[in-house]
Write an enzyme that holds these catalytic residues in place. Structure first.
Site, PDB file in Angstrom:
ATOM      1  N   ASP A 193      -3.045  11.333 -40.279  1.00 26.70           N
ATOM      2  CA  ASP A 193      -2.410  11.390 -41.589  1.00 26.70           C
ATOM      3  C   ASP A 193      -1.206  10.446 -41.682  1.00 26.70           C
ATOM      4  O   ASP A 193      -0.530  10.223 -40.679  1.00 26.70           O
ATOM      5  CB  ASP A 193      -1.967  12.843 -41.843  1.00 26.70           C
ATOM      6  CG  ASP A 193      -1.746  13.116 -43.313  1.00 26.70           C
ATOM      7  OD1 ASP A 193      -2.047  12.251 -44.151  1.00 26.70           O
ATOM      8  OD2 ASP A 193      -1.248  14.212 -43.618  1.00 26.70           O
ATOM      9  N   HIS A 232      -4.315   1.948 -44.415  1.00 28.12           N
ATOM     10  CA  HIS A 232      -5.596   2.334 -43.798  1.00 28.12           C
ATOM     11  C   HIS A 232      -6.049   1.269 -42.799  1.00 28.12           C
ATOM     12  O   HIS A 232      -6.600   1.587 -41.746  1.00 28.12           O
ATOM     13  CB  HIS A 232      -6.664   2.549 -44.878  1.00 28.12           C
ATOM     14  CG  HIS A 232      -6.371   3.736 -45.761  1.00 28.12           C
ATOM     15  ND1 HIS A 232      -5.969   4.946 -45.258  1.00 28.12           N
ATOM     16  CD2 HIS A 232      -6.401   3.886 -47.111  1.00 28.12           C
ATOM     17  CE1 HIS A 232      -5.778   5.801 -46.256  1.00 28.12           C
ATOM     18  NE2 HIS A 232      -6.032   5.174 -47.397  1.00 28.12           N
ATOM     19  N   LEU A 235     -17.501   8.887 -23.227  1.00 24.96           N
ATOM     20  CA  LEU A 235     -16.731   9.572 -24.280  1.00 24.96           C
ATOM     21  C   LEU A 235     -17.614   9.901 -25.483  1.00 24.96           C
ATOM     22  O   LEU A 235     -18.329   9.033 -25.999  1.00 24.96           O
ATOM     23  CB  LEU A 235     -15.588   8.643 -24.736  1.00 24.96           C
ATOM     24  CG  LEU A 235     -14.759   9.124 -25.935  1.00 24.96           C
ATOM     25  CD1 LEU A 235     -13.846  10.286 -25.543  1.00 24.96           C
ATOM     26  CD2 LEU A 235     -13.929   7.983 -26.519  1.00 24.96           C
TER      27      LEU A 235
HETATM   28  C1  FPP Z   1      -4.792   9.994 -44.200  1.00 22.95           C
HETATM   29  O1  FPP Z   1      -3.696   9.259 -44.644  1.00 22.95           O
HETATM   30  C2  FPP Z   1      -5.864   9.103 -43.786  1.00 22.95           C
HETATM   31  C3  FPP Z   1      -7.099   9.040 -44.339  1.00 22.95           C
HETATM   32  C4  FPP Z   1      -7.516   9.906 -45.450  1.00 22.95           C
HETATM   33  C5  FPP Z   1      -8.105   8.091 -43.847  1.00 22.95           C
HETATM   34  C6  FPP Z   1      -8.138   7.865 -42.369  1.00 22.95           C
HETATM   35  C7  FPP Z   1      -9.035   6.744 -42.105  1.00 22.95           C
HETATM   36  C8  FPP Z   1      -8.817   5.716 -41.258  1.00 22.95           C
HETATM   37  C9  FPP Z   1      -7.654   5.609 -40.343  1.00 22.95           C
HETATM   38  C10 FPP Z   1      -9.761   4.579 -41.173  1.00 22.95           C
HETATM   39  C11 FPP Z   1     -11.222   4.822 -41.410  1.00 22.95           C
HETATM   40  C12 FPP Z   1     -11.974   5.233 -40.221  1.00 22.95           C
HETATM   41  C13 FPP Z   1     -12.854   4.482 -39.507  1.00 22.95           C
HETATM   42  C14 FPP Z   1     -13.731   5.139 -38.508  1.00 22.95           C
HETATM   43  C15 FPP Z   1     -13.002   3.037 -39.680  1.00 22.95           C
HETATM   44  P1  FPP Z   1      -3.252   9.370 -46.167  1.00 22.95           P
HETATM   45  O2  FPP Z   1      -3.906   8.261 -46.909  1.00 22.95           O
HETATM   46  O3  FPP Z   1      -3.563  10.739 -46.685  1.00 22.95           O
HETATM   47  O4  FPP Z   1      -1.717   9.127 -46.050  1.00 22.95           O
HETATM   48  P2  FPP Z   1      -0.564   9.788 -46.910  1.00 22.95           P
HETATM   49  O5  FPP Z   1      -0.618  11.268 -46.602  1.00 22.95           O
HETATM   50  O6  FPP Z   1       0.654   9.128 -46.388  1.00 22.95           O
HETATM   51  O7  FPP Z   1      -0.850   9.482 -48.330  1.00 22.95           O
END
Ligand code: FPP
Length: 252
Positions: A29, A46, A143
């Site tokens: 997150d 991201h 893994l």
């Molecule tokens: C949460 O941060 C993150 C996500 C909803 C997406 C996580 C995805 C990735 C790191 C990349 C995709 C994965 C792969 C396998 C390529 P948020 O956007 O909710 O952050 P915030 O809470 O600060 O708004």
């Protein structure tokens, strides 16, 4: 248990594999906030998040952790803007296209937790890439990398219950024969060790519909570090915290 200094702790975690969790789950997150703090669009966060992920997968593999499950995209994340969803789906496709062979060489077995075929239309390339990744790595013994995608914990439990109810209604199994082992076979994590350790970055204290069944006895670790900043050192700190826990599983 002894209180370790930072370096000693790192050594202890690395040397004594009995102190490592077998299965780590991560809610990655804080990408959006990381980007916003830099005056950049959320999608920039991201992208940085994928870099952090790459490093944590690599390190988990080096440490000999058996299973790592990450929350990439929830069944509820489709509510985000089309631009953000599009960027995440683009990153996903890029990741699987670029990294698959490397992961395969490292003997990583990719498991997708979630409803791939239920992803919206227009994502056919992503769906094929995900199926190809599962197929390519299915016999690997290193893994186990679980990627939760179009995933919801409540949905997973409901689907398991529906499938078992159908088998019972068809006379294939007796309702009273449904036990823990049979139920767990219906979950996406079938064959993975129990989740020992859940890490959530960015300070939020929620489960967000992640692995609701599997987290029953997991130890929880929360850090204010935003996901793109979660590096090997931050992971060491988390693993150190785990190594010091006294897990009781309901006992004393
Ligand atoms: C949460 O941060 C993150 C996500 C909803 C997406 C996580 C995805 C990735 C790191 C990349 C995709 C994965 C792969 C396998 C390529 P948020 O956007 O909710 O952050 P915030 O809470 O600060 O708004």
């Amino acid at each position: 248990m002894a209180i370790f200094g930072k370096d000693e702790a790192k050594a202890a975690v690395q040397l004594d594999h009995t102190l490592l969790p077998r299965h780590v789950a991560i809610i990655m997150d804080g990408n959006g906030r990381w980007a916003q703090r830099r005056g950049m669009p959320r999608t920039f966060g991201h992208k940085a998040g994928v870099e952090a992920l790459r490093e944590i997968i690599q390190y988990s593999d080096e440490l000999g952790i058996e299973a790592l499950t990450i929350y990439a995209f929830s069944a509820e994340n489709w509510k985000r803007s089309a631009e953000e969803v599009g960027a995440l789906m683009g990153l996903l496709l890029e990741y699987f296209t670029k990294e698959l062979e490397e992961l395969h060489k490292k003997n990583v077995r990719i498991r997708i937790l979630g409803d791939i075929d239920g992803m919206p239309q227009g994502l056919e390339r992503q769906k094929s890439a995900l199926h190809a990744a599962i197929e390519r790595t299915k016999d690997n013994t290193g893994l186990q990398l679980g990627i939760a995608l179009n995933y919801g914990g409540q949905q997973e439990i409901l689907h398991a219950a529906q499938r078992l109810a159908k088998r019972a209604a068809d006379g294939e199994i007796a309702p009273e024969a449904i036990d823990k082992a049979m139920f767990e076979k219906e979950l996406y994590t079938n064959g993975m060790p129990d989740v020992d350790f859940l890490i959530r970055t960015s300070g939020e204290m929620r489960l967000s519909n992640f692995l609701l069944y599997q987290l029953a006895y997991a130890e929880f670790y929360n850090t204010d570090t935003l996901w793109p900043d979660f590096d090997r050192k931050a992971y060491d700190q988390a693993l150190l915290s785990y190594a010091k826990r006294n897990r009781r599983f309901g006992g004393v």
